[in-house]
Design an enzyme around this catalytic site. Sequence first.
Site, short mmCIF file in Angstrom:
data_model
loop_
_atom_site.label_atom_id
_atom_site.label_comp_id
_atom_site.label_asym_id
_atom_site.label_seq_id
_atom_site.Cartn_x
_atom_site.Cartn_y
_atom_site.Cartn_z
N TYR A 443 -80.11 -60.82 -28.96
CA TYR A 443 -78.73 -61.27 -27.85
C TYR A 443 -79.19 -60.99 -26.51
O TYR A 443 -80.38 -60.78 -26.23
CB TYR A 443 -77.71 -60.34 -28.28
CG TYR A 443 -77.68 -58.75 -28.01
CD1 TYR A 443 -78.41 -58.10 -27.27
CD2 TYR A 443 -76.28 -58.13 -28.57
CE1 TYR A 443 -78.32 -56.72 -27.13
CE2 TYR A 443 -76.40 -56.85 -28.35
CZ TYR A 443 -77.28 -56.00 -27.78
OH TYR A 443 -76.96 -54.63 -27.47
N GLU A 444 -78.37 -61.66 -25.77
CA GLU A 444 -78.66 -61.69 -24.14
C GLU A 444 -79.80 -62.62 -24.10
O GLU A 444 -80.56 -62.29 -23.12
CB GLU A 444 -78.63 -60.40 -23.57
CG GLU A 444 -78.26 -60.11 -22.40
CD GLU A 444 -77.03 -61.14 -21.88
OE1 GLU A 444 -75.73 -60.94 -22.49
OE2 GLU A 444 -77.26 -62.12 -21.31
N GLY A 445 -79.92 -63.76 -24.78
CA GLY A 445 -81.21 -64.60 -24.63
C GLY A 445 -82.22 -63.89 -25.54
O GLY A 445 -82.86 -63.07 -25.14
N GLN A 450 -86.62 -65.34 -23.07
CA GLN A 450 -87.06 -64.63 -22.00
C GLN A 450 -88.61 -64.92 -21.41
O GLN A 450 -88.66 -65.33 -20.59
CB GLN A 450 -87.02 -62.94 -22.42
CG GLN A 450 -85.66 -62.53 -22.95
CD GLN A 450 -84.75 -62.60 -21.82
OE1 GLN A 450 -84.88 -62.49 -20.70
NE2 GLN A 450 -83.60 -63.11 -22.24
#
Lengths: 610, 259
Positions: A443-445, A450
Amino acid sequence: MYKADLRAIRFTLYEHLKVQRLFELETYAHLSREECDAIIDQCFRFATEVTGPLNASGDRTGCRLADGRVSTPPGFKEAWKKLFELGLMSFTIPVKAGGFGGPHAIGVILAELQSGANTAFNMYPGLTHGAADLLEHCALPEDQQRFLPPMLDGRFAGTMCLTEPHAGSDVGATRTRARHLEGNVYALSGTKCFISSGDHDLSENIVHLVLARIEGAPAGTKGLSLFIVPKIWVNEDGSLGAPNDVATASIEHKLGIKASATAVLNFGENGRCRGILVGGRPHEGMRQMFRMMNGARIAVGVQGIAVASAAYLNALAYARERLQGSSVRHFKDPTAPRVPIIEHADIRRMLLEMKAKVEGMRTLAVKLALHADLAAALAATDEGQAAYHEGQVDLLTPVVKAYCADQAFRICEMAIQIYGGAGYVQDHPVEQYLRDAKIFSIYEGTNHIQALDLVARKLQSRGGENLTAFLKEIGGFVAEHGARPGLAAEVRALGEAAAALQRAAGALLEFFMGGKLDQVTMVANAFLEIVAEVTIAHLLLEAAVVAGAGHGAADDEHGQEEFDFARGKAMAAKHFVNYVLPGVHTKVSAITGGDRSALDIPDGGFSTAR
Amino acid sequence: MKILVAIKQVPDTATQVKIGADPRAIDTAGITWIVSPYDEFAVEEALRVKEKRGQGEVVAVSLGPDRVKEALRSCLAMGCDRAIHLNDPAWNGADTLATAKALAAVIKQEAPQLVLSGRQAIDDDMGAVTAQLAELLGWPCAYWIMEEAIDADGKTVRAARQMEGGVEVFDLPLPAILAAQKGLNEPRYPTLKGIMGAKKKEIRDVKAADLGLAAEPAQLSIVGLEAPPPRPPGRVIQGDVPTAVKELVRALREDAKAI
């Protein structure tokens, strides 16, 4: 039981990175080390006494959805109330917005203690904090007034709503629509999924920050706008109005963080969902959301550190207690006394790798936060320095997120290995740690997002200046300590790894120039690991130098503990440099050698099985 | 109403205590210091009395070296209005009576209507200072208190403690001294606001001479400290069930004398 090493944490903060220098700057002059220590102590106490005991029970109970409402596990409501009474969530919020204006370098530690004690619980206040921070930066003053105070005192919670069924990593494919009604108010309709804290029973109201496309806006991320969409409408005077047509369609049944509700939300099923355009600025949604996403990316890296540290310290305690086998020195004698497993070399090897990675990653996260604090504090007085620090934040954010997320899972795996069969069952906390930790790389990219952010954006921004400054700092350290007794070989190995990193960066640039974008993306994750491992090796060696300088020898009766601490730092650095850092060269030669195996294999070549 | 709370700074409950190079003292290296938990109940109760009455002042007092300021600061962060630190080398090695004399002198100056403390500090578990203090002041005192209520005009306090099979209730005329037992309340955590506000509050250093006291030899001296003997390992009784049970009963009766 939740464990944290406050001694190691204080060393990183004050002896190694010297965050107390912040208190000499005007932005943080209202604070002192004494207060920050007292706050860390209270946070640790909250973590061990309040949320820590709810970690396993929350995992077993999970969240439930009934009659369109999500209920959280027993004890969560009380913990939520107590957390906001304490004021911990307002620590880094600026004073003018009603917070305490504390530095992020300390905030990272508070977040670690909270996430380590109970990752799932901390999702709710963590997202609320991130949403409040975004509003504090981007919302109109009247909307700040309407939403910020209740989000800081825990009456309202917050979420970030990006993902849709067909728009995960590809956020530009967002289909949720917004139709203008009047002023900054729009009618929203669409479905969002995988929304952490999407619904729960902890607060009176939930403020969703929703990415949507205003009718007629261009396709892709450039056409997205950000809206404040409260679950229950909030009148201009702050009082609650009618429900805002936000429905919880379902919640997920997951591998880990089971006590954190992950919801599918339907906005405007009945055509009555209203949202307020953030800042009154259309098509600025991605830029605004990046405020929250950058914070959340660091926060996910910190979640990784938190769980990894808890897994390490639990495995260490178990290894000290558990008797199994005899010393290898008496391997021929079946009657030799049983020894604690910490005496076995294989266990020590694993524990030391865990220690090195946990402490190295924590130092990296605090250093990143310190860069952010210095950038903020120097913005008005020293533009050049502020830009340098800002650049390091940009460069290191994807590294912290992805590396700490990946390593958290691996460290938890090692913790289970140390426990043996006992770690595979629910009597010990490490199997939950492993399950909870897996989401961090997703999650969160995802970690690949990244890595792409690092190679495509962060390496090249400011004319490549970020990486140059980063390598210069390492070069300076190598020059200064390359002949240091006891660490010279390791310091030189760091210099060689940094040079290899530079070669890999050069190869990436060539791929870009040669139009080999597929090759860039194929090696992006490996490149991110290279940057992470060089950084961590640097920080571990620096910590060893600092610790060694402070307390070199066990020369008085109180010195043993300090001596062991310093030796621990030196051995952690040596171990990392000798067993982990050499992997950098393997990766660099694969990159510079131009291997294309994963690209050249035909789809059918993976297997003929269907 | 002015309330004075006497607290002691002690090693954290999780500390693995080691005997120092001087075998009459513990090794203080690496110790985390906290407010003694029973004293936290006393602080909490004092704050509740003040909040309930809507006015008043809560003063925290402690005797000890410089590090004690940290404990006093934490009382201020919980909500105490100010603090007094009895900080003088003359009190190094003070026994319970010397401590009680110093506290009595401060209390005479401050003239509170109520004094609260914990029933004992968790370091040496003496539990003597509060009683000695009451004796020196000639004030009524009740120990092991789990409930208290002050009457509306602040003349008396009703205090209760648990006895075996019941509750013992006292009425004490004020000023009086109460020593808190676990169960009196649940102490609050210092909030961030409280922690940040604490530095603006006064911690007054007081020397023995300020109280008209001179150093006097301790009547109680520590001869030496010893770690308790290690517990003998457990014993597994082998054999089939009937034999093992017989042996277990024999061992409980004859060796352990438990039955």
